[in-house]
Design an enzyme around this catalytic site. Structure first.
Site, PDB file in Angstrom:
ATOM      1  N   ASP A   1       4.659   0.477  12.020  1.00 49.37           N
ATOM      2  CA  ASP A   1       3.412  -0.088  11.504  1.00 49.37           C
ATOM      3  C   ASP A   1       3.207  -1.543  11.930  1.00 49.37           C
ATOM      4  OD1 ASP A   1       2.849   2.326  10.350  1.00 49.37           O
ATOM      5  OD2 ASP A   1       3.449   1.749   8.322  1.00 49.37           O
TER       6      ASP A   1
ATOM      7  N   ARG B   1      -4.307  10.658   4.836  1.00 53.32           N
ATOM      8  CA  ARG B   1      -3.199  11.606   4.936  1.00 53.32           C
ATOM      9  C   ARG B   1      -2.217  11.493   3.776  1.00 53.32           C
ATOM     10  NH1 ARG B   1      -2.089  14.382   9.437  1.00 53.32           N
ATOM     11  NH2 ARG B   1       0.005  14.508   8.608  1.00 53.32           N
TER      12      ARG B   1
ATOM     13  N   ARG C   1       0.901  14.658  13.444  1.00 48.08           N
ATOM     14  CA  ARG C   1       1.599  14.360  12.181  1.00 48.08           C
ATOM     15  C   ARG C   1       1.746  15.635  11.359  1.00 48.08           C
ATOM     16  NH1 ARG C   1      -0.880   9.040   9.539  1.00 48.08           N
ATOM     17  NH2 ARG C   1       1.046   9.074   8.354  1.00 48.08           N
ATOM     18  N   PRO C   2       2.754  16.445  11.716  1.00 50.29           N
ATOM     19  CA  PRO C   2       2.931  17.722  11.005  1.00 50.29           C
ATOM     20  C   PRO C   2       3.430  17.497   9.571  1.00 50.29           C
ATOM     21  CG  PRO C   2       4.726  17.358  12.566  1.00 50.29           C
ATOM     22  CD  PRO C   2       3.764  16.218  12.748  1.00 50.29           C
ATOM     23  N   ILE C   3       3.375  18.566   8.758  1.00 52.62           N
ATOM     24  CA  ILE C   3       3.896  18.460   7.381  1.00 52.62           C
ATOM     25  C   ILE C   3       4.989  19.498   7.136  1.00 52.62           C
ATOM     26  CG2 ILE C   3       1.860  17.376   6.330  1.00 52.62           C
ATOM     27  CD1 ILE C   3       1.134  20.253   5.293  1.00 52.62           C
ATOM     28  N   ASP C   4       5.594  20.003   8.245  1.00 54.52           N
ATOM     29  CA  ASP C   4       6.596  21.064   8.102  1.00 54.52           C
ATOM     30  C   ASP C   4       7.773  20.640   7.211  1.00 54.52           C
ATOM     31  OD1 ASP C   4       6.941  19.280  10.364  1.00 54.52           O
ATOM     32  OD2 ASP C   4       8.747  20.413  10.838  1.00 54.52           O
ATOM     33  N   LEU C   5       8.173  19.368   7.276  1.00 54.76           N
ATOM     34  CA  LEU C   5       9.334  18.938   6.471  1.00 54.76           C
ATOM     35  C   LEU C   5       9.001  18.936   4.978  1.00 54.76           C
ATOM     36  CD1 LEU C   5      10.611  16.030   8.754  1.00 54.76           C
ATOM     37  CD2 LEU C   5      11.648  18.293   8.490  1.00 54.76           C
TER      38      LEU C   5
ATOM     39  N   ARG D   1      -9.026   0.040   4.711  1.00 52.31           N
ATOM     40  CA  ARG D   1      -8.189   1.075   4.096  1.00 52.31           C
ATOM     41  C   ARG D   1      -6.856   0.495   3.655  1.00 52.31           C
ATOM     42  NH1 ARG D   1      -6.971   6.053   7.466  1.00 52.31           N
ATOM     43  NH2 ARG D   1      -5.538   6.091   5.721  1.00 52.31           N
TER      44      ARG D   1
ATOM     45  N   CYS E   1      -4.730  13.085  13.581  1.00 55.04           N
ATOM     46  CA  CYS E   1      -4.683  11.659  13.291  1.00 55.04           C
ATOM     47  C   CYS E   1      -4.576  10.897  14.603  1.00 55.04           C
ATOM     48  CB  CYS E   1      -3.482  11.382  12.405  1.00 55.04           C
ATOM     49  SG  CYS E   1      -3.226   9.663  12.100  1.00 55.04           S
TER      50      CYS E   1
ATOM     51  N   LYS F   1       0.834  -1.217   0.000  1.00 54.80           N
ATOM     52  CA  LYS F   1       0.000   0.000   0.000  1.00 54.80           C
ATOM     53  C   LYS F   1       0.863   1.259   0.000  1.00 54.80           C
ATOM     54  CE  LYS F   1      -1.634   1.609   4.074  1.00 54.80           C
ATOM     55  NZ  LYS F   1      -1.445   3.022   4.465  1.00 54.80           N
ATOM     56  N   ASN F   2       1.870   1.289   0.889  1.00 52.62           N
ATOM     57  CA  ASN F   2       2.618   2.533   1.066  1.00 52.62           C
ATOM     58  C   ASN F   2       3.640   2.796  -0.040  1.00 52.62           C
ATOM     59  OD1 ASN F   2       1.100   3.096   3.259  1.00 52.62           O
ATOM     60  ND2 ASN F   2       2.635   2.518   4.787  1.00 52.62           N
TER      61      ASN F   2
HETATM   62  C1  EPZ Z   1       4.469   6.910   6.375  1.00 53.67           C
HETATM   63  O1  EPZ Z   1       3.777   8.046   6.910  1.00 53.67           O
HETATM   64  C2  EPZ Z   1       3.459   5.785   6.280  1.00 53.67           C
HETATM   65  N1  EPZ Z   1       2.371   6.190   5.405  1.00 53.67           N
HETATM   66  C3  EPZ Z   1       2.935   5.421   7.668  1.00 53.67           C
HETATM   67  O2  EPZ Z   1       2.104   4.269   7.539  1.00 53.67           O
HETATM   68  C4  EPZ Z   1       4.124   5.044   8.572  1.00 53.67           C
HETATM   69  O3  EPZ Z   1       3.668   4.802   9.868  1.00 53.67           O
HETATM   70  C5  EPZ Z   1       5.150   6.182   8.578  1.00 53.67           C
HETATM   71  O4  EPZ Z   1       5.556   6.525   7.225  1.00 53.67           O
HETATM   72  C6  EPZ Z   1       6.411   5.828   9.347  1.00 53.67           C
HETATM   73  O5  EPZ Z   1       7.018   4.710   8.795  1.00 53.67           O
HETATM   74  C7  EPZ Z   1       2.493   6.068   4.088  1.00 53.67           C
HETATM   75  O6  EPZ Z   1       3.530   5.704   3.558  1.00 53.67           O
HETATM   76  C8  EPZ Z   1       1.298   6.365   3.260  1.00 53.67           C
HETATM   77  P1  EPZ Z   1       6.745  10.143   8.438  1.00 53.67           P
HETATM   78  P2  EPZ Z   1       4.478   9.483   6.896  1.00 53.67           P
HETATM   79  O7  EPZ Z   1       6.661  11.476   7.803  1.00 53.67           O
HETATM   80  O8  EPZ Z   1       5.383   9.604   5.763  1.00 53.67           O
HETATM   81  C9  EPZ Z   1       7.428  13.301  11.873  1.00 53.67           C
HETATM   82  C10 EPZ Z   1       0.175   2.972   7.875  1.00 53.67           C
HETATM   83  O9  EPZ Z   1      -0.382   2.445   8.871  1.00 53.67           O
HETATM   84  N2  EPZ Z   1       7.247  14.326  10.856  1.00 53.67           N
HETATM   85  O10 EPZ Z   1       7.861   9.250   8.026  1.00 53.67           O
HETATM   86  O11 EPZ Z   1       3.399  10.483   7.050  1.00 53.67           O
HETATM   87  C11 EPZ Z   1       6.148  12.510  12.134  1.00 53.67           C
HETATM   88  O12 EPZ Z   1       5.276  13.206  12.999  1.00 53.67           O
HETATM   89  C12 EPZ Z   1       0.720   4.383   7.930  1.00 53.67           C
HETATM   90  O13 EPZ Z   1       0.280   2.390   6.775  1.00 53.67           O
HETATM   91  C13 EPZ Z   1       7.531  15.643  11.141  1.00 53.67           C
HETATM   92  O14 EPZ Z   1       7.933  15.974  12.265  1.00 53.67           O
HETATM   93  O15 EPZ Z   1       5.328   9.407   8.225  1.00 53.67           O
HETATM   94  C14 EPZ Z   1       6.716  11.232  12.712  1.00 53.67           C
HETATM   95  O16 EPZ Z   1       7.012  11.401  14.066  1.00 53.67           O
HETATM   96  C15 EPZ Z   1       0.403   5.089   9.187  1.00 53.67           C
HETATM   97  N3  EPZ Z   1       7.338  16.581  10.180  1.00 53.67           N
HETATM   98  C16 EPZ Z   1       8.011  11.036  11.931  1.00 53.67           C
HETATM   99  O17 EPZ Z   1       8.328  12.336  11.404  1.00 53.67           O
HETATM  100  C17 EPZ Z   1       6.907  16.264   8.923  1.00 53.67           C
HETATM  101  O18 EPZ Z   1       6.760  17.160   8.078  1.00 53.67           O
HETATM  102  C18 EPZ Z   1       7.913  10.050  10.790  1.00 53.67           C
HETATM  103  O19 EPZ Z   1       6.751  10.314  10.009  1.00 53.67           O
HETATM  104  C19 EPZ Z   1       6.644  14.928   8.628  1.00 53.67           C
HETATM  105  C20 EPZ Z   1       6.824  13.964   9.610  1.00 53.67           C
END
Ligand code: EPZ
Length: 423
Positions: free
Chosen positions: A310, A94, A123-127, A402, A118, A22-23
């Site tokens: 996950d 998301r 789950r911020p998107i700042d990065l 989902r 969530c 999926k991911n």
């Molecule tokens: C991906 O989410 C996956 N989703 C998630 O799977 C998975 O849990 C996650 O990566 C971690 O492996 C998809 O691929 C669709 P991240 P993503 O950005 O990319 C922080 C599932 O069940 N962060 O790697 O959104 C964040 O809060 C889902 O299939 C920031 O601080 O996760 C977290 O602590 C749920 N700022 C860490 O980074 C940002 O801008 C890692 O999150 C983005 C993230």
């Protein structure tokens, strides 16, 4: 609304075939926005999030069709008629945020609803925004939307993408996709190196992108003027495979997991072995023979190649049944413990201490009506239901739909007493 009803006690036995990831599928679908030519993607799992992404692509003007043969998606984003990803769609998933980078790369503008809160934590998107701004986009948050514009073509830069919890999977995806059509070279430092990110990079290269360092924390993306169509096959879903490894262990069963990529699962294989089960890797198959006793084991989730967040909930279900204490520490989403209260309703003994769960093993779990809070929590509760005494009813199974492709049918074929009931 459907619920899953399980009568616990069956030892799982037999073979199960793993679906596509999926991911990996979701960002790869988003990446097709970078070209006006046809893309053919095979081994796409048939699940709700994939349908949501298909709806988003159609809302942007794309043509998307799915055929059961090869689980094939055919996508043609020839004439994009919109650059707006609306709230109604983004709020249900998301991962929709990953249309931001490719829309910006191809059209020079994008308006994407800011994904909301969530259940697995903040789950911020700042990065994502930091990376795209570095490439030259002007980004504002207005009325709940990210409004991004690039007056000139995006320009390659050195970008550091680490956050407080390490690298970010989808921020890496977004920046990599936007950089594929930028002018010059982009270097992403502290890039995520999850297998799904590698899959996306390989897909982009098959469209004519020029990406190096795939699988490492430093990615180099030399921008090209145009990307073409491609035919591609998605990698197997390591989280689905991991869920079945744990299922074999928790039911003391004998399960052969076919069509997996064992290399993507070494942290999980290692932990399930430490917890007392036998796990053998045979080519692309993983064979699990559940041990007589589950042994206490500490687990810390980390970004790849560490133990995946996950699979944290599913591993917790297994560790509720040891004769000792295990500590599970969440380093990716420190609040991702919504499943604990539901497991405790089934008789487990778990308490939380800032980012960690202390799991005191109990002799057995007992079936109960329970509520799934998110996708992976649903899977964990089903695993607990498979071994609990009596009947477990898991509600809110839309979370499961989902992200898992026919999970209850697959368990049923392995001998579980599990059915979906319409309410
Ligand atoms: C991906 O989410 C996956 N989703 C998630 O799977 C998975 O849990 C996650 O990566 C971690 O492996 C998809 O691929 C669709 P991240 P993503 O950005 O990319 C922080 C599932 O069940 N962060 O790697 O959104 C964040 O809060 C889902 O299939 C920031 O601080 O996760 C977290 O602590 C749920 N700022 C860490 O980074 C940002 O801008 C890692 O999150 C983005 C993230």
């Amino acid at each position: 609304m459907d619920k899953i009803v399980i009568t616990g006690g069956a030892r799982l036995k037999g073979e199960v075939r793993i679906s596509g990831a999926k991911n990996a599928a979701l960002p790869i679908m988003a990446a097709t926005l970078l070209t006006d030519k046809e893309c053919i993607i095979d081994n796409v799992p048939n699940l709700h999030d994939v349908s949501t992404m298909a709806r988003i692509l159609r809302a942007l003007g794309g043509r998307v069709s799915f055929s059961d043969k090869n689980n094939r998606l055919i996508i043609l984003n020839k004439n994009l008629t919109s650059s707006d990803a609306p709230y109604e769609m983004v709020s249900t998933m998301r991962a929709s945020i990953c249309v931001l980078g490719p829309l910006l790369g191809r059209l020079g503008e994008a308006t994407v609803s800011v994904p909301g809160g969530c259940v697995i934590g903040n789950r911020p998107i700042d990065l994502h925004l930091h990376g795209l701004r570095k490439l030259g986009a002007d980004i504002k948050i207005e009325h709940g939307y990210v409004a991004a514009k690039a007056v000139k073509r995006l320009k390659g830069r050195e970008i550091y993408l680490g956050g407080p919890f390490g690298s970010s999977v989808l921020a890496t995806a977004n920046v990599m996709m936007a950089a594929a059509l930028a002018r010059g070279e982009t270097i992403i430092e502290n890039a995520a190196c999850e297998p799904e990110i590698c899959d996306l990079a390989h897909f982009l290269n098959s469209m004519g992108a020029n990406i190096h360092g795939i699988g490492s924390h430093v990615l180099s993306i030399k921008g090209v003027n145009k990307l073409h169509g491609a035919k591609y096959r998605i990698i197997p879903d390591r989280i689905e495979a991991g869920t079945f490894i744990i299922a074999g262990a928790i039911t003391k069963g004998e399960v052969r997991i076919k069509n997996a990529n064992p290399q993507h699962l070494m942290a999980v294989v290692n932990k399930v072995r430490q917890a007392g089960s036998r796990v053998d890797v045979k080519g692309r198959d993983i064979c699990v023979r559940g041990g007589r006793q589950v042994l206490p084991t500490d687990v810390t989730t980390l970004s790849y190649p560490g133990f995946p967040t996950d699979l944290q909930a599913q591993m917790m279900s297994l560790l509720t049944l040891t004769r000792g204490i295990s500590v599970i520490t969440e380093k990716v989403y420190p609040d991702r413990f919504m499943h604990v209260a539901e497991l405790n309703r089934m008789g487990s003994d778990v308490h939380l201490e800032k980012g960690s769960a202390i799991v005191k093993g109990v002799k057995n779990l007992s079936g109960a009506p329970i509520m799934a809070s998110d996708l992976r929590a649903s899977a964990a509760l089903i695993l607990a239901g498979l071994v609990a005494e009596g009947i477990t009813e898991v509600r809110r199974v839309y979370h499961l739909d989902r992200g898992y492709d026919k999970l209850e049918q697959k368990f049923s074929l392995l001998g579980a007493d599990i059915k979906r009931v319409k309410e």
